[in-house]
Structures are given as C-alpha cells and as structure tokens.
Design a protein around this motif. Structure first.
Motif, mmCIF file in Angstrom:
data_model
loop_
_atom_site.group_PDB
_atom_site.id
_atom_site.type_symbol
_atom_site.label_atom_id
_atom_site.label_comp_id
_atom_site.label_asym_id
_atom_site.label_seq_id
_atom_site.Cartn_x
_atom_site.Cartn_y
_atom_site.Cartn_z
ATOM 1 N N GLY A 193 0.840 -1.209 0.000
ATOM 2 C CA GLY A 193 0.000 0.000 0.000
ATOM 3 C C GLY A 193 0.870 1.252 0.000
ATOM 4 N N THR A 194 1.879 1.275 0.865
ATOM 5 C CA THR A 194 2.787 2.430 0.918
ATOM 6 C C THR A 194 3.457 2.646 -0.434
ATOM 7 N N SER A 195 3.978 1.561 -0.997
ATOM 8 C CA SER A 195 4.773 1.703 -2.218
ATOM 9 C C SER A 195 3.901 2.037 -3.425
ATOM 10 N N TYR A 196 2.712 1.477 -3.471
ATOM 11 C CA TYR A 196 1.843 1.771 -4.614
ATOM 12 C C TYR A 196 1.353 3.217 -4.545
ATOM 13 N N TYR A 197 0.964 3.645 -3.352
ATOM 14 C CA TYR A 197 0.556 5.043 -3.167
ATOM 15 C C TYR A 197 1.714 5.971 -3.556
ATOM 16 N N ALA A 198 2.915 5.622 -3.108
ATOM 17 C CA ALA A 198 4.080 6.466 -3.396
ATOM 18 C C ALA A 198 4.340 6.547 -4.902
ATOM 19 N N LEU A 199 4.383 5.401 -5.564
ATOM 20 C CA LEU A 199 4.785 5.384 -6.970
ATOM 21 C C LEU A 199 3.686 5.926 -7.874
ATOM 22 N N LYS A 200 2.458 5.519 -7.594
ATOM 23 C CA LYS A 200 1.366 5.886 -8.508
ATOM 24 C C LYS A 200 0.849 7.304 -8.243
ATOM 25 N N VAL A 201 0.515 7.585 -6.977
ATOM 26 C CA VAL A 201 -0.154 8.858 -6.675
ATOM 27 C C VAL A 201 0.874 9.975 -6.483
ATOM 28 N N ARG A 202 1.856 9.739 -5.634
ATOM 29 C CA ARG A 202 2.800 10.810 -5.299
ATOM 30 C C ARG A 202 3.899 10.944 -6.351
ATOM 31 N N GLY A 203 4.355 9.823 -6.887
ATOM 32 C CA GLY A 203 5.476 9.873 -7.833
ATOM 33 C C GLY A 203 5.062 9.972 -9.288
ATOM 34 N N GLN A 204 3.797 9.642 -9.585
ATOM 35 C CA GLN A 204 3.314 9.684 -10.981
ATOM 36 C C GLN A 204 4.268 8.916 -11.901
ATOM 37 N N LEU A 205 4.717 7.758 -11.441
ATOM 38 C CA LEU A 205 5.663 6.945 -12.228
ATOM 39 C C LEU A 205 5.018 6.517 -13.546
ATOM 40 N N GLN A 206 5.765 6.714 -14.645
ATOM 41 C CA GLN A 206 5.247 6.402 -15.987
ATOM 42 C C GLN A 206 6.016 5.225 -16.590
ATOM 43 N N PRO A 207 5.349 4.445 -17.459
ATOM 44 C CA PRO A 207 6.053 3.351 -18.142
ATOM 45 C C PRO A 207 7.269 3.914 -18.884
ATOM 46 N N GLY A 208 8.363 3.187 -18.802
ATOM 47 C CA GLY A 208 9.583 3.615 -19.504
ATOM 48 C C GLY A 208 10.473 4.507 -18.667
ATOM 49 N N GLU A 209 9.956 5.037 -17.547
ATOM 50 C CA GLU A 209 10.814 5.861 -16.686
ATOM 51 C C GLU A 209 11.750 4.965 -15.866
ATOM 52 N N THR A 210 12.807 5.599 -15.380
ATOM 53 C CA THR A 210 13.758 4.867 -14.537
ATOM 54 C C THR A 210 13.436 5.134 -13.070
ATOM 55 N N LEU A 211 13.281 4.029 -12.329
ATOM 56 C CA LEU A 211 12.976 4.112 -10.891
ATOM 57 C C LEU A 211 14.165 3.586 -10.113
ATOM 58 N N LEU A 212 14.692 4.407 -9.203
ATOM 59 C CA LEU A 212 15.736 3.954 -8.270
ATOM 60 C C LEU A 212 15.093 3.693 -6.914
ATOM 61 N N VAL A 213 15.375 2.518 -6.334
ATOM 62 C CA VAL A 213 14.850 2.174 -5.006
ATOM 63 C C VAL A 213 16.033 1.927 -4.076
ATOM 64 N N THR A 214 16.112 2.666 -2.981
ATOM 65 C CA THR A 214 17.150 2.388 -1.978
ATOM 66 C C THR A 214 16.562 1.452 -0.915
#
Ligand SMILES: NC(=O)c1ccc[n+]([C@@H]2O[C@H](COP(=O)([O-])OP(=O)(O)OC[C@H]3O[C@@H](n4cnc5c(N)ncnc54)[C@H](OP(=O)(O)O)[C@@H]3O)[C@@H](O)[C@H]2O)c1
Length: 326
Positions: free
Chosen positions: A125-146
């Motif tokens: 839930g935390t990660s999906y909210y972060a990536l989808k709603v707050r981060g607006q992550l788009q297909p093809g973008e580069t995501l770095l996860v620490t």
C-alpha cells in the motif's frame, strides 16, 4: 490472553509476555481472532517511543494483522462473524485477539492465505501510493529504489516493474540484491562502499533516475538528490538510517526536480475513498497472481522481540510474519 507487551519504551529486550484480559468490544468495532501479524519498521519505532503516533505504555505493539471476525458491534454493517479480514490497526496485534474499527478491515480475497494477508497492505500500500499517486511513475521511466530488499523497498521494486519502469535496486549487500533481481529489478547497485550517486549516473547515461523511492534517508538521501533526472521526483518514504536529512534548496532548483513527501497512514484517513480504490487495485493484482509479498521468515508471535532484533540488525528481507504456532 497471551500478549507481547511494551511496558517501558526501549529495545526488544523491554518487551514482556503477559496474560491480559481480552479487550472489550466497542461501538463501530469488531473482535478478531488473530491468525497472522506482519512486522514493520514502524512497530520497531513505536516500542522505542519514537513514532509519530505513540500509544502510552503499557500497550500491545503490532500494527498489521489478519484474522477471523468473532464478534461484531450492533451498529456495524457489512461485516459478519466468520469473515476473514486483514487490517492496519496501529497497535494491539502481537496477541491472540484484537478489537478494531470495522472500517479498518478489508476482506481477505479468495486465494490469499492469512500469512500473505498480514504482510501485504502496509508495504505494498505504501509503495503503490508512493509510486502511482505521489510519484506519478510512468512506463519507460527509470525508478531507483534504496533499501530495496527491505519491506517497502522490495514492494516498490515489484510494483515499479509492474508499472513498466526500468528498476534500479540499490542495497547494502549482494545477497539483498540477488533477492531484488528475483523480484524483477533490471539493474543492481551495491552501496556498501558508500557510493551511490556515481553508480546511478553510470547506469542512466549520466542523467540520473526519474523517480527515486528512498526509505533510508541519511547519506543515501543526500546522494539521491544528486543523481536525479530533470523533472525527477524524489519520494521521501522514511529514515531507516536514523538521520533525517536536510536538503539544500538550490538542488531542486538546479535539477528541476521535486521532493515529494509520502505518508500512507495519513493518506488513508485524509482520502478514504482514494485509499480504498488503491487497496482494491492491490487486491486485484494479488488475485491475478501479479504480485506476492516476499515472506522471508515466520516466527510465533511470542517471539516478536526476535523479529525486532532482525530489523535493528538491518537484516530484514521482505517481510517477517508472526504466527500462532508456538
Ligand atoms: N512513509 C510511509 O508511509 C511509510 C510506510 C511504511 C514504512 N515507512 C518507513 O520506511 C522505512 C523502511 O521501512 P521497512 O519496513 O521497509 O524497513 P526494513 O524492512 O527494515 O528496510 C529498511 C532498509 O533500510 C536500509 N537501512 C539503512 N540503514 C539502516 C539502519 N540503520 N537500520 C535499518 N535499516 C537500514 C536497509 O537496507 P540496506 O541494508 O540495503 O541499506 C533496510 O533493508 C522506515 O523508516 C519506515 O518507518 C514509511
């Protein structure tokens, strides 16, 4: 009932196993016979008295549970005795029974076992909210996860991949990175030598990552802010490192990037409908076999202190679950 009790704020050695009366049912609440409990980093902060929302001692820790409904208050509709539910309950889960608001309960979908149910929604839930709603992550973008092999980090790796991103997993050991690879990471960075920024630049053609998911903070956050792409979004998830970093304001200006705060617990109360919609999407993803929490260890709930110790040793892989077995 047998319970793990925090009678004094501190480390896991302060936790005691005590016999407590069963909690009373209140209006709007249901009683659960607990089957499984997730352990999360916030639990380790709550017992130290260091979390944003802090119960008074003595209290039973444990914020995530899955169980069977055994009693329902008269004013509650839509939930019945015998239902299997999962719930984020704040605290009160490291025991045999819990009484919680009916509104916190989500039906366990067909095909999800109770262990997965207890370990799913907090991290994913935390990660999906972060990536989808707050981060607006788009297909093809580069995501770095620490901290990519930890609880929320591994969920971000899985979900980032499902959302079509190129995922760079960064962690402190090759063992942790091998797990990230199993869960879909495209690039692996070992930062045990303290170097993150240059390695991220090397795998992104010098540009940096478009979205950075950082649950670690400290020095890694400082480096993240220096390896983010133009229009990038740096998601502030947490401070597992222990140091809350500060950011020089010229860097977001020069890089045209955004620092984006993520507080999943508050999202759930501020925006219950949007949160319920995200939960439904996550349930559907599980049901369709697209995502599974990685349960690396199961322990009887009376051994919760051992689980906290593993968090404190920076050694969690994915999720630890506390069961009823002794
Ligand atoms: N914002 C929100 O809504 C939200 C929701 C849930 C959790 N969180 C926060 O997210 C953070 C991570 O939670 P988690 O459940 O994923 O924890 P976790 O499973 O323990 O993972 C944290 C990761 O941080 C890294 N780390 C670096 N220094 C550390 C240290 N001194 N102690 C422990 N870990 C350290 C470790 O990865 P490496 O060894 O690879 O560096 C570890 O795998 C916590 O701060 C938690 O409070 C925030």
């Amino acid at each position: 009932m047998k319970a793990v009790v925090c009678t004094e704020y501190g480390g896991p050695e302060k936790l005691q196993i005590l016999d407590l009366p069963v909690p009373e049912l209140k209006p709007g609440h249901v009683r659960l016979d607990l089957v499984a409990r997730g352990v999360a980093f916030p639990d380790t902060l709550v017992i130290q008295g260091k979390y944003q929302i802090q119960p008074e001692v003595p209290f039973v820790p444990g914020g995530e549970v899955a169980g069977v409904v055994t009693e329902v208050a008269d004013d509650v509709a839509g939930i019945s005795v015998g239902d299997e539910v999962l719930a984020g309950i704040g605290h009160g889960g490291w025991t045999e029974q819990a009484v919680t608001e009916a509104s916190r309960c989500v039906p366990v979908p067909d095909g999800m076992d109770m262990t997965d149910a207890a370990g799913y929604l907090m991290n994913h839930g935390t990660s999906y909210y972060a990536l989808k709603v707050r981060g607006q992550l788009q297909p093809g973008e580069t995501l770095l996860v620490t901290g990519a092999a930890g609880g929320v980090g591994l969920a971000a790796v899985q979900l980032g991949k499902l959302m079509g991103a190129r995922v760079i997993a960064a962690a402190s050991s090759d063992e942790k990175l091998a797990l990230c690879k199993e869960h879909g990471a495209d690039e692996l960075i070992n930062y045990s030598d303290g170097e993150l920024k240059e390695k991220v630049k090397a795998v992104t053609g010098g540009k940096g990552a478009d979205v950075i998911y950082d649950p670690v903070g400290g020095d890694l956050f400082d480096q993240c802010l220096r390896c983010i792409n133009w229009n990038g979004r740096l998601l502030i998830i947490g401070f597992a490192d222990g140091r809350i970093p500060t950011a020089p304001a010229n860097l977001p200006l020069l890089k045209g990037c955004s620092l984006v705060g993520v507080f999943y617990g508050r999202f759930k109360t501020e925006e219950p409908e949007a949160s319920a919609a995200l939960t439904q999407e996550l349930v559907d993803m599980y049901r369709e076999g697209k995502v599974r929490p990685h349960i690396s260890l199961k322990l009887p709930f009376t051994k919760a202190a051992e689980a906290v110790e593993i968090f404190n040793n920076r050694a969690v892989l994915g999720k630890i679950i506390l069961t009823n077995e002794s």
